[in-house]
Design an enzyme around this catalytic site. Structure first.
Site, PDB file in Angstrom:
ATOM      1  N   ARG A  17       4.550  -8.939  -2.672  1.00  0.00           N
ATOM      2  CA  ARG A  17       3.815  -7.828  -2.068  1.00  0.00           C
ATOM      3  C   ARG A  17       2.817  -8.257  -0.981  1.00  0.00           C
ATOM      4  O   ARG A  17       1.605  -8.036  -1.105  1.00  0.00           O
ATOM      5  CB  ARG A  17       3.117  -7.005  -3.160  1.00  0.00           C
ATOM      6  N   PRO A  18       3.322  -8.849   0.105  1.00  0.00           N
ATOM      7  CA  PRO A  18       2.412  -9.196   1.206  1.00  0.00           C
ATOM      8  C   PRO A  18       1.879  -7.937   1.904  1.00  0.00           C
ATOM      9  O   PRO A  18       2.399  -6.839   1.684  1.00  0.00           O
ATOM     10  CB  PRO A  18       3.294 -10.012   2.155  1.00  0.00           C
ATOM     11  N   VAL A  19       0.860  -8.095   2.750  1.00  0.00           N
ATOM     12  CA  VAL A  19       0.313  -6.949   3.494  1.00  0.00           C
ATOM     13  C   VAL A  19       0.374  -7.213   5.004  1.00  0.00           C
ATOM     14  O   VAL A  19      -0.420  -6.670   5.768  1.00  0.00           O
ATOM     15  CB  VAL A  19      -1.130  -6.602   3.043  1.00  0.00           C
ATOM     16  N   ASP A  20       1.323  -8.050   5.403  1.00  0.00           N
ATOM     17  CA  ASP A  20       1.434  -8.411   6.823  1.00  0.00           C
ATOM     18  C   ASP A  20       1.633  -7.195   7.731  1.00  0.00           C
ATOM     19  O   ASP A  20       1.148  -7.174   8.865  1.00  0.00           O
ATOM     20  CB  ASP A  20       2.584  -9.416   7.015  1.00  0.00           C
TER      21      ASP A  20
ATOM     22  N   ASP B 202       9.914   3.055  -8.751  1.00  0.00           N
ATOM     23  CA  ASP B 202       8.968   3.400  -9.812  1.00  0.00           C
ATOM     24  C   ASP B 202       9.624   4.141 -10.977  1.00  0.00           C
ATOM     25  O   ASP B 202       8.957   4.448 -11.964  1.00  0.00           O
ATOM     26  CB  ASP B 202       7.805   4.256  -9.249  1.00  0.00           C
TER      27      ASP B 202
ATOM     28  N   ARG C  24      -3.339   2.974 -16.313  1.00  0.00           N
ATOM     29  CA  ARG C  24      -3.568   2.982 -14.858  1.00  0.00           C
ATOM     30  C   ARG C  24      -2.878   4.164 -14.207  1.00  0.00           C
ATOM     31  O   ARG C  24      -3.313   4.644 -13.169  1.00  0.00           O
ATOM     32  CB  ARG C  24      -3.000   1.699 -14.232  1.00  0.00           C
TER      33      ARG C  24
ATOM     34  N   CYS D  30       1.602 -10.515  -7.479  1.00  0.00           N
ATOM     35  CA  CYS D  30       1.595  -9.386  -8.408  1.00  0.00           C
ATOM     36  C   CYS D  30       2.743  -9.585  -9.386  1.00  0.00           C
ATOM     37  O   CYS D  30       3.729 -10.261  -9.069  1.00  0.00           O
ATOM     38  CB  CYS D  30       1.773  -8.118  -7.577  1.00  0.00           C
TER      39      CYS D  30
ATOM     40  N   LYS E 259      -0.873   9.980  -8.761  1.00  0.00           N
ATOM     41  CA  LYS E 259      -1.702   8.787  -8.551  1.00  0.00           C
ATOM     42  C   LYS E 259      -1.569   8.265  -7.125  1.00  0.00           C
ATOM     43  O   LYS E 259      -2.560   7.986  -6.459  1.00  0.00           O
ATOM     44  CB  LYS E 259      -1.271   7.691  -9.540  1.00  0.00           C
ATOM     45  N   ASN E 260      -0.310   8.132  -6.672  1.00  0.00           N
ATOM     46  CA  ASN E 260      -0.106   7.455  -5.387  1.00  0.00           C
ATOM     47  C   ASN E 260      -0.387   8.343  -4.175  1.00  0.00           C
ATOM     48  O   ASN E 260      -0.314   7.884  -3.035  1.00  0.00           O
ATOM     49  CB  ASN E 260       1.300   6.851  -5.319  1.00  0.00           C
TER      50      ASN E 260
ATOM     51  N   ILE F  72      13.568  -3.155  -3.920  1.00  0.00           N
ATOM     52  CA  ILE F  72      12.217  -3.092  -3.327  1.00  0.00           C
ATOM     53  C   ILE F  72      11.361  -4.290  -3.737  1.00  0.00           C
ATOM     54  O   ILE F  72      10.746  -4.946  -2.892  1.00  0.00           O
ATOM     55  CB  ILE F  72      11.490  -1.784  -3.716  1.00  0.00           C
TER      56      ILE F  72
ATOM     57  N   ARG G 269      -4.263  -3.215  -6.295  1.00  0.00           N
ATOM     58  CA  ARG G 269      -3.879  -3.568  -4.929  1.00  0.00           C
ATOM     59  C   ARG G 269      -4.101  -2.421  -3.948  1.00  0.00           C
ATOM     60  O   ARG G 269      -4.300  -2.654  -2.754  1.00  0.00           O
ATOM     61  CB  ARG G 269      -2.401  -3.962  -4.882  1.00  0.00           C
TER      62      ARG G 269
HETATM   63  N1  EPU Z   1       5.971  -5.315   2.069  1.00  0.00           N
HETATM   64  C1  EPU Z   1       5.886  -6.367   2.959  1.00  0.00           C
HETATM   65  N2  EPU Z   1       4.839  -6.379   3.839  1.00  0.00           N
HETATM   66  C2  EPU Z   1       3.868  -5.417   3.850  1.00  0.00           C
HETATM   67  C3  EPU Z   1       3.994  -4.336   2.955  1.00  0.00           C
HETATM   68  C4  EPU Z   1       5.055  -4.314   2.063  1.00  0.00           C
HETATM   69  O1  EPU Z   1       6.712  -7.268   2.964  1.00  0.00           O
HETATM   70  O2  EPU Z   1       2.949  -5.504   4.671  1.00  0.00           O
HETATM   71  C5  EPU Z   1       7.121  -5.250   1.147  1.00  0.00           C
HETATM   72  C6  EPU Z   1       6.704  -5.307  -0.324  1.00  0.00           C
HETATM   73  O3  EPU Z   1       6.527  -6.623  -0.769  1.00  0.00           O
HETATM   74  C7  EPU Z   1       7.861  -4.590  -0.993  1.00  0.00           C
HETATM   75  C8  EPU Z   1       8.250  -3.537   0.037  1.00  0.00           C
HETATM   76  O4  EPU Z   1       7.725  -3.990   1.274  1.00  0.00           O
HETATM   77  O5  EPU Z   1       8.916  -5.478  -1.177  1.00  0.00           O
HETATM   78  C9  EPU Z   1       7.753  -2.141  -0.217  1.00  0.00           C
HETATM   79  O6  EPU Z   1       6.373  -2.178  -0.567  1.00  0.00           O
HETATM   80  P1  EPU Z   1       5.384  -1.005  -0.233  1.00  0.00           P
HETATM   81  O7  EPU Z   1       4.357  -1.514   0.733  1.00  0.00           O
HETATM   82  O8  EPU Z   1       6.111   0.230   0.115  1.00  0.00           O
HETATM   83  O9  EPU Z   1       4.649  -0.808  -1.626  1.00  0.00           O
HETATM   84  P2  EPU Z   1       3.154  -0.405  -1.811  1.00  0.00           P
HETATM   85  O10 EPU Z   1       2.759   0.497  -0.716  1.00  0.00           O
HETATM   86  O11 EPU Z   1       2.342  -1.611  -2.096  1.00  0.00           O
HETATM   87  C10 EPU Z   1       3.605   1.802  -3.142  1.00  0.00           C
HETATM   88  C11 EPU Z   1       3.245   2.349  -4.489  1.00  0.00           C
HETATM   89  C12 EPU Z   1       4.006   1.586  -5.562  1.00  0.00           C
HETATM   90  C13 EPU Z   1       5.506   1.752  -5.298  1.00  0.00           C
HETATM   91  C14 EPU Z   1       5.843   1.264  -3.877  1.00  0.00           C
HETATM   92  C15 EPU Z   1       7.291   1.487  -3.493  1.00  0.00           C
HETATM   93  C16 EPU Z   1       0.967   3.106  -4.115  1.00  0.00           C
HETATM   94  C17 EPU Z   1      -0.486   2.939  -4.381  1.00  0.00           C
HETATM   95  N3  EPU Z   1       1.800   2.205  -4.681  1.00  0.00           N
HETATM   96  O12 EPU Z   1       3.233   0.432  -3.169  1.00  0.00           O
HETATM   97  O13 EPU Z   1       3.673   2.187  -6.800  1.00  0.00           O
HETATM   98  O14 EPU Z   1       6.243   1.003  -6.218  1.00  0.00           O
HETATM   99  O15 EPU Z   1       4.998   1.955  -2.925  1.00  0.00           O
HETATM  100  O16 EPU Z   1       7.614   2.822  -3.567  1.00  0.00           O
HETATM  101  O17 EPU Z   1       1.372   4.024  -3.426  1.00  0.00           O
HETATM  102  C18 EPU Z   1       3.428   2.285  -9.124  1.00  0.00           C
HETATM  103  O18 EPU Z   1       2.907   3.413  -8.978  1.00  0.00           O
HETATM  104  O19 EPU Z   1       3.775   1.843 -10.249  1.00  0.00           O
HETATM  105  C19 EPU Z   1       3.643   1.450  -7.958  1.00  0.00           C
HETATM  106  C20 EPU Z   1       3.825   0.132  -8.034  1.00  0.00           C
END
Ligand code: EPU
Length: 417
Positions: free
Chosen positions: A122-125, A305, A397, A117, A22-23, A327, A93
């Protein structure tokens, strides 16, 4: 609303095929936006998140078609609506992954800012900061990220923390930038490397994916390609954990042991025996599992995960274990539900202490997120009597045909609504 009804107590036994990841599939589908030709994607898992992503791309103007061999072709020659609306982003997301490709190819994108969430803030900064470093102008307007750029410019980006989709978004954006981009403190996850392989098959020049420094030499355009998505390591790990927890054995075809290192190590520590070949992994349990401690961290450490599924195993293991989640700040929602089945778990902040019990007893439980649902299914497979797992739309999902696959392994499980 669909539910799963499980009659527990049967050790899993047999063979199943692992689906596409999926990811990896989600960012690869978004990569189609980068090219005015056809990207054909094979081994796409049949999942709700994949359907949601195809809906989003279709709404934007990408032509999506399914061929006779179940490959999906995406033609993004015309993408008139460079928007990811709130209605879709709130359900998934990963929609944020259209942001980088849209700005890189069209110089404009409007993507709803994902809200909170169930598992954390889970910010996207980091996505935004990285795109700004590449020269995009970004404003937050009425809940939307509005990004604009004439042409992105290669830059050195140091990520403040390791983010999987953040790394993927910036890597995709940088493929069409003018000059070279270096992403430091990049995520090492195998799905990042799979996306890079797909981008390179499209003519991009990405080096170092799978390490913490990724270099992208921008090119003027990308081309048509045909790409096969890697196998899902979390689905694999979930089946292995389920086999270990039920005291059974399973052989996964199409699975890759090289990307399951930390998970296999924990299951062996718990007493199971694991063998593997190039495209298969087999686990045989040797009696009741032994409790194992785990601490989640970015790849190659133990994945967040898989944390919930390991907790289900520890719930019926010999001894006491400590699970630390580093995480996401709220990823222990399954603990409360596991306790309804008779598990002994104490949660304090990001630490869960699990005291293994002799047996779990079937009950009604409710899923709160995707991996939490998987842990409740594992617990239900172990528990005596009937377990009813509610709200399994979360499970749909991310797990393809889970009840059929578990059924193949001898589980008594059916879907009801
Ligand atoms: N974070 C920030 N700022 C950002 C981005 C992330 O503070 O701009 C923080 C998040 O809040 C979190 C940490 O950094 O605490 C790591 O988050 P990450 O961005 O790596 O997670 P993600 O990319 O949103 C992906 C997977 C998740 C998986 C995580 C961690 C996809 C589509 N999703 O999420 O998968 O848990 O990486 O490995 O690739 C799942 O499949 O069940 C799932 C949640």
């Amino acid at each position: 609303m669909d539910k799963l009804v499980i009659q527990g107590g049967i050790p899993l036994s047999g063979a199943v095929r692992v689906s596409g990841a999926k990811n990896a599939a989600l960012p690869i589908l978004c990569a189609s936006i980068l090219v005015p030709e056809t990207l054909r994607v094979q081994n796409l898992p049949h999942l709700r998140d994949v359907t949601t992503m195809l809906t989003l791309l279709g709404q934007m103007g990408v032509e999506v078609s399914l061929d006779e061999k179940l490959g999906v072709s995406l033609d993004a020659t015309r993408v008139e609506h460079r928007v990811a609306p709130y209605e879709l982003v709130k359900t998934m997301r990963a929609s944020i992954l259209v942001l980088g490709p849209l700005v890189a190819r069209f110089g404009e994108a409007r993507v709803s800012l994902p809200g909170g969430c169930a598992i954390g803030q889970r910010p996207v900064d980091q996505h935004i900061k990285g795109l700004e470093a590449l020269g995009a102008q970004i404003e937050i307007e009425r809940g939307y990220i509005h990004a604009r750029a004439s042409r992105l410019k290669g830059a050195r980006i140091e990520m403040d923390l390791v983010t999987v989709t953040g790394t993927e978004n910036l890597m995709m954006a940088a493929t069409l930038a003018d000059g070279t981009t270096v992403i430091e403190n990049a995520a090492l996850e195998p799905e990042v490397a799979d996306l890079a392989n797909c981008l390179n098959a499209m003519g991009a020049r990405v080096n170092g994916a799978g390490t913490d420094v990724i270099t992208v030499h921008g090119v003027d355009r990308l081309y048509a390609a045909d790409y096969r998505v890697m196998p899902d390591r979390i689905e694999s790990g979930t089946f292995l954990a389920a086999a270990a927890a039920t005291g059974g054995g399973v052989r996964l075809s199409g699975a890759r042991a090289d990307i399951l290192g930390a998970v296999i190590a924990k299951l062996c520590e718990a007493g199971a025996e694991v063998e593997h070949g190039e495209d298969w992994v087999a686990l045989q349990s040797r009696g009741k599992p032994v409790a194992v401690n785990a601490r989640t961290a970015p790849y190659p450490a133990f994945p967040t995960d898989m944390q919930a599924q390991l907790m289900a195993l520890n719930a019926v293991a010999d001894g006491t274990s400590v699970i630390t989640e580093t995480i996401f700040e709220n990823r222990f929602m399954h603990a409360q539900e596991l306790k309804r089945l008779g598990a002994h778990i104490d949660v304090e902040g990001n630490i869960a202490v699990v005291q293994g019990v002799e047996r779990l007893q079937g009950a009604r439980v409710m899923a709160t997120d995707l991996r939490a649902s998987a842990s409740l299914v594992i617990a239900g497979l172990v528990a005596e009597g009937e377990t009813l797992v509610d709200r399994i739309y979360h499970l749909d999902r991310g797990y393809e045909c889970i009840e059929e696959k578990l059924g193949q392994l001898g589980a008594r499980i059916k879907r009801a609504n």
